[in-house]
Design a protein around this motif. Structure first.
Motif, PDB file in Angstrom:
ATOM      1  N   THR A 107       0.859  -1.176   0.000  1.00 19.59           N
ATOM      2  CA  THR A 107       0.000   0.000   0.000  1.00 19.59           C
ATOM      3  C   THR A 107       0.895   1.225   0.000  1.00 19.59           C
ATOM      4  N   LEU A 108       0.926   1.950  -1.105  1.00 18.80           N
ATOM      5  CA  LEU A 108       1.869   3.049  -1.288  1.00 18.80           C
ATOM      6  C   LEU A 108       1.486   4.271  -0.463  1.00 18.80           C
ATOM      7  N   ALA A 109       2.506   4.991   0.001  1.00 18.65           N
ATOM      8  CA  ALA A 109       2.319   6.251   0.723  1.00 18.65           C
ATOM      9  C   ALA A 109       2.954   7.372  -0.092  1.00 18.65           C
ATOM     10  N   HIS A 110       2.183   8.435  -0.342  1.00 14.11           N
ATOM     11  CA  HIS A 110       2.652   9.540  -1.176  1.00 14.11           C
ATOM     12  C   HIS A 110       2.810  10.842  -0.397  1.00 14.11           C
ATOM     13  N   SER A 111       2.672  10.790   0.924  1.00 13.70           N
ATOM     14  CA  SER A 111       2.783  12.005   1.738  1.00 13.70           C
ATOM     15  C   SER A 111       3.228  11.628   3.150  1.00 13.70           C
ATOM     16  N   ASP A 112       3.650  12.636   3.915  1.00 12.91           N
ATOM     17  CA  ASP A 112       4.044  12.382   5.304  1.00 12.91           C
ATOM     18  C   ASP A 112       2.870  11.831   6.112  1.00 12.91           C
ATOM     19  N   ARG A 113       1.695  12.395   5.875  1.00 19.36           N
ATOM     20  CA  ARG A 113       0.514  11.931   6.603  1.00 19.36           C
ATOM     21  C   ARG A 113       0.209  10.474   6.275  1.00 19.36           C
ATOM     22  N   ALA A 114       0.351  10.112   5.001  1.00 19.19           N
ATOM     23  CA  ALA A 114       0.114   8.728   4.610  1.00 19.19           C
ATOM     24  C   ALA A 114       1.109   7.785   5.277  1.00 19.19           C
ATOM     25  N   LEU A 115       2.360   8.216   5.405  1.00 21.70           N
ATOM     26  CA  LEU A 115       3.354   7.402   6.098  1.00 21.70           C
ATOM     27  C   LEU A 115       2.967   7.176   7.557  1.00 21.70           C
ATOM     28  N   PHE A 116       2.454   8.231   8.188  1.00 23.97           N
ATOM     29  CA  PHE A 116       2.018   8.109   9.581  1.00 23.97           C
ATOM     30  C   PHE A 116       0.886   7.091   9.713  1.00 23.97           C
ATOM     31  N   VAL A 117      -0.075   7.169   8.806  1.00 17.11           N
ATOM     32  CA  VAL A 117      -1.204   6.243   8.834  1.00 17.11           C
ATOM     33  C   VAL A 117      -0.733   4.811   8.602  1.00 17.11           C
ATOM     34  N   MET A 118       0.196   4.619   7.659  1.00 18.83           N
ATOM     35  CA  MET A 118       0.714   3.273   7.393  1.00 18.83           C
ATOM     36  C   MET A 118       1.458   2.720   8.602  1.00 18.83           C
ATOM     37  N   ALA A 119       2.220   3.567   9.280  1.00 13.55           N
ATOM     38  CA  ALA A 119       2.945   3.129  10.471  1.00 13.55           C
ATOM     39  C   ALA A 119       1.968   2.703  11.565  1.00 13.55           C
ATOM     40  N   ASN A 120       0.874   3.440  11.699  1.00 13.06           N
ATOM     41  CA  ASN A 120      -0.139   3.099  12.693  1.00 13.06           C
ATOM     42  C   ASN A 120      -0.781   1.752  12.381  1.00 13.06           C
ATOM     43  N   ASP A 131       2.074 -10.142   9.934  1.00 13.90           N
ATOM     44  CA  ASP A 131       3.299  -9.644   9.305  1.00 13.90           C
ATOM     45  C   ASP A 131       2.970  -8.438   8.432  1.00 13.90           C
ATOM     46  N   SER A 132       3.311  -7.260   8.904  1.00 10.36           N
ATOM     47  CA  SER A 132       3.008  -6.021   8.197  1.00 10.36           C
ATOM     48  C   SER A 132       3.981  -4.960   8.695  1.00 10.36           C
ATOM     49  N   ARG A 133       4.648  -4.245   7.787  1.00 15.05           N
ATOM     50  CA  ARG A 133       5.655  -3.268   8.217  1.00 15.05           C
ATOM     51  C   ARG A 133       5.791  -2.143   7.202  1.00 15.05           C
ATOM     52  N   LEU A 134       6.320  -1.039   7.669  1.00 10.49           N
ATOM     53  CA  LEU A 134       6.571   0.116   6.816  1.00 10.49           C
ATOM     54  C   LEU A 134       7.928  -0.044   6.145  1.00 10.49           C
ATOM     55  N   ILE A 135       7.981   0.216   4.845  1.00 12.05           N
ATOM     56  CA  ILE A 135       9.246   0.110   4.116  1.00 12.05           C
ATOM     57  C   ILE A 135       9.521   1.408   3.359  1.00 12.05           C
ATOM     58  N   ASP A 136      10.799   1.624   2.983  1.00 11.43           N
ATOM     59  CA  ASP A 136      11.196   2.860   2.302  1.00 11.43           C
ATOM     60  C   ASP A 136      11.142   2.683   0.783  1.00 11.43           C
ATOM     61  N   PRO A 137      11.344   3.773   0.021  1.00 18.48           N
ATOM     62  CA  PRO A 137      11.247   3.681  -1.444  1.00 18.48           C
ATOM     63  C   PRO A 137      12.234   2.702  -2.065  1.00 18.48           C
ATOM     64  N   ASP A 138      13.409   2.537  -1.463  1.00 19.30           N
ATOM     65  CA  ASP A 138      14.381   1.603  -2.025  1.00 19.30           C
ATOM     66  C   ASP A 138      13.864   0.170  -1.972  1.00 19.30           C
ATOM     67  N   GLU A 139      13.221  -0.193  -0.860  1.00 17.96           N
ATOM     68  CA  GLU A 139      12.677  -1.544  -0.775  1.00 17.96           C
ATOM     69  C   GLU A 139      11.455  -1.698  -1.665  1.00 17.96           C
ATOM     70  N   VAL A 140      10.680  -0.639  -1.819  1.00 14.35           N
ATOM     71  CA  VAL A 140       9.563  -0.668  -2.772  1.00 14.35           C
ATOM     72  C   VAL A 140      10.103  -0.967  -4.169  1.00 14.35           C
ATOM     73  N   PRO A 156       4.892  11.233  -5.870  1.00 13.42           N
ATOM     74  CA  PRO A 156       6.129  10.554  -5.449  1.00 13.42           C
ATOM     75  C   PRO A 156       5.848   9.496  -4.393  1.00 13.42           C
ATOM     76  N   ILE A 157       6.532   8.371  -4.500  1.00 12.36           N
ATOM     77  CA  ILE A 157       6.366   7.273  -3.554  1.00 12.36           C
ATOM     78  C   ILE A 157       7.353   7.456  -2.407  1.00 12.36           C
ATOM     79  N   MET A 158       6.836   7.732  -1.213  1.00 11.36           N
ATOM     80  CA  MET A 158       7.672   8.009  -0.048  1.00 11.36           C
ATOM     81  C   MET A 158       7.847   6.778   0.842  1.00 11.36           C
ATOM     82  N   GLY A 159       7.159   5.724   0.556  1.00  9.99           N
ATOM     83  CA  GLY A 159       7.238   4.486   1.317  1.00  9.99           C
ATOM     84  C   GLY A 159       6.010   3.654   1.057  1.00  9.99           C
TER      85      GLY A 159
END
Length: 403
Positions: A107-120, A131-140, A156-159
């Protein structure tokens, strides 16, 4: 030699309707078939499945085959995780290859807020053992090398939220495998048998009227997805559900480019590649309520535009086909599952676009409810009365684009 090439039925031909059954299941999709299949484990075999068209003609045959359990609420995450675990062993159990590929879900995150929601969401999932975790653009980029992850794109894909157990499965194989299993357990499958009415007395449904006659029923289960409200109205049970269409489309087959499911909530698009090489694309439900399963040009324009932003190399791929299906949407985006005010009338409804993911666990828990008369703990949070007791289980925004 003739027997080698003889075409055998996967399940028995439609028999004549009997005068009564212990359990009548309305809806011959994945939920109805799964319930019949798991009822046989409990020794309940006097079961009939009524389907107004062919088996799997509704949502079960029109969905986009994605399985996952990375939901937002603890109740939802536990429930769908139990379903994924059942799916993992279902091919062997049914002795039927369901083509389940646990290729992973992003599930792609395109903003800081989206990253926060994904982390939650990742934290909620981990607390449930998922098994679920936040990953960075390099791992994407490593997981989906064909997808454009450059900084100069429109979004832009931020994670991303990475869910390794997620994946895709062949929906028609699930329907056929469950139908064969239910049939082998003694359940009768009645396609082209439309329910015309339900007869009630003393707080119970006594009989089901169909276009082939009336049958008496010990217990009745409504597994009709987008048509759930119409069936429940026949029983005098009101559901807080609206029905919308959801569309999808596929390209012509191309060489393997993608072996993970891609979802973008900001672009309202999800993409996967089927075992036949087709790129399967879907988007959000349409905002208007309707039972008219007609595709729209606007959907094709939007879904292809956003897919090309992620996969520009598909620019010259030809569109093969598109279709639509019905979604029964509840106010909190969670299902309505289990008992109703009518003593022997149970429902599996309000799934929106999540229903196919839950088929095995719905069948298992409803079979337990029918057998014991008690609501299993796993589905207790999804009872109909939660809407009158202010106990909502809100999965709003947990699906990214309603899936």
């Amino acid at each position: 030699m003739r027997d080698i090439f003889r075409r055998r039925r996967m399940w028995r031909a439609r028999p004549a309707l009997k005068g009564s059954y212990d359990v009548v299941i309305i809806g011959g999709g994945s939920h109805g078939l799964a319930t019949a299949y798991y009822l046989r484990e409990r020794g309940i075999t006097d079961v009939c499945i009524l389907e107004k068209s062919y088996i799997g003609s509704g949502a079960a045959g029109r969905n986009t085959t994605i399985l996952r359990s990375n939901y937002k609420t603890p109740e939802g995450a536990r429930f769908y995780d139990a379903s994924v675990k059942l799916y993992e062993g279902l091919s062997q159990e049914l002795n039927f290859n369901l083509l389940f590929s646990q290729c992973g879900h992003l599930t792609l995150a395109h903003s800081d807020r989206a990253l926060f929601v994904m982390a939650n969401r990742a934290e909620v999932n981990r607390l449930q053992g998922i098994d679920s975790r936040l990953i960075d653009p390099d791992e994407v980029k490593r997981l989906a090398p064909a997808m454009y992850v450059g900084p100069d794109c429109t979004y832009p894909i931020m994670g991303a939220l990475y869910h390794p157990p997620g994946g895709i499965i062949r929906h028609d194989a699930v329907v056929w495998g469950l139908a064969r299993g239910a049939d082998a357990g003694g359940a009768e499958i009645h396609p082209y048998t439309e329910v015309l009415g339900l007869e009630r007395s003393n707080g119970r449904v006594d009989a089901v009227r169909t276009n082939r006659g009336t049958i008496r029923a010990g217990q009745v289960i409504n597994c009709t997805a987008g048509w759930s409200t119409l069936l429940c109205d026949m029983a005098g049970v009101g559901l807080p559900i609206t029905t919308h269409i959801l569309q999808a489309c596929v390209t012509e087959p191309v060489k393997p480019l993608l072996d993970v499911v891609i979802v973008s909530s900001q672009m309202h698009v999800y993409v996967s590649q089927t075992d036949r090489g087709e790129f399967l694309m879907g988007a959000e439900i349409e905002p208007w309520t309707t039972y008219h399963m007609q595709g729209t040009l606007n959907f094709l324009q939007e879904v292809t535009r956003h897919t090309l932003e992620l996969f520009p190399q598909l620019e010259h791929a030809l569109m093969l086909r598109s279709w639509a299906g019905l979604c029964d949407l509840s106010p909190d985006y969670s299902p309505i599952l289990g008992k109703t005010d009518v003593e022997n009338f149970h429902v599996s409804a309000g799934w929106g676009t999540y229903g196919f993911k839950a088929a095995p666990i719905v069948g298992k828990t409803l079979a337990e409810l029918v057998d014991t008369g008690r609501t299993p703990d796993l589905i207790a949070p999804f009872a109909l009365e939660r809407f009158y007791e202010d106990r909502l289980v809100s999965e709003l925004a947990a699906a990214a684009v309603s899936h």
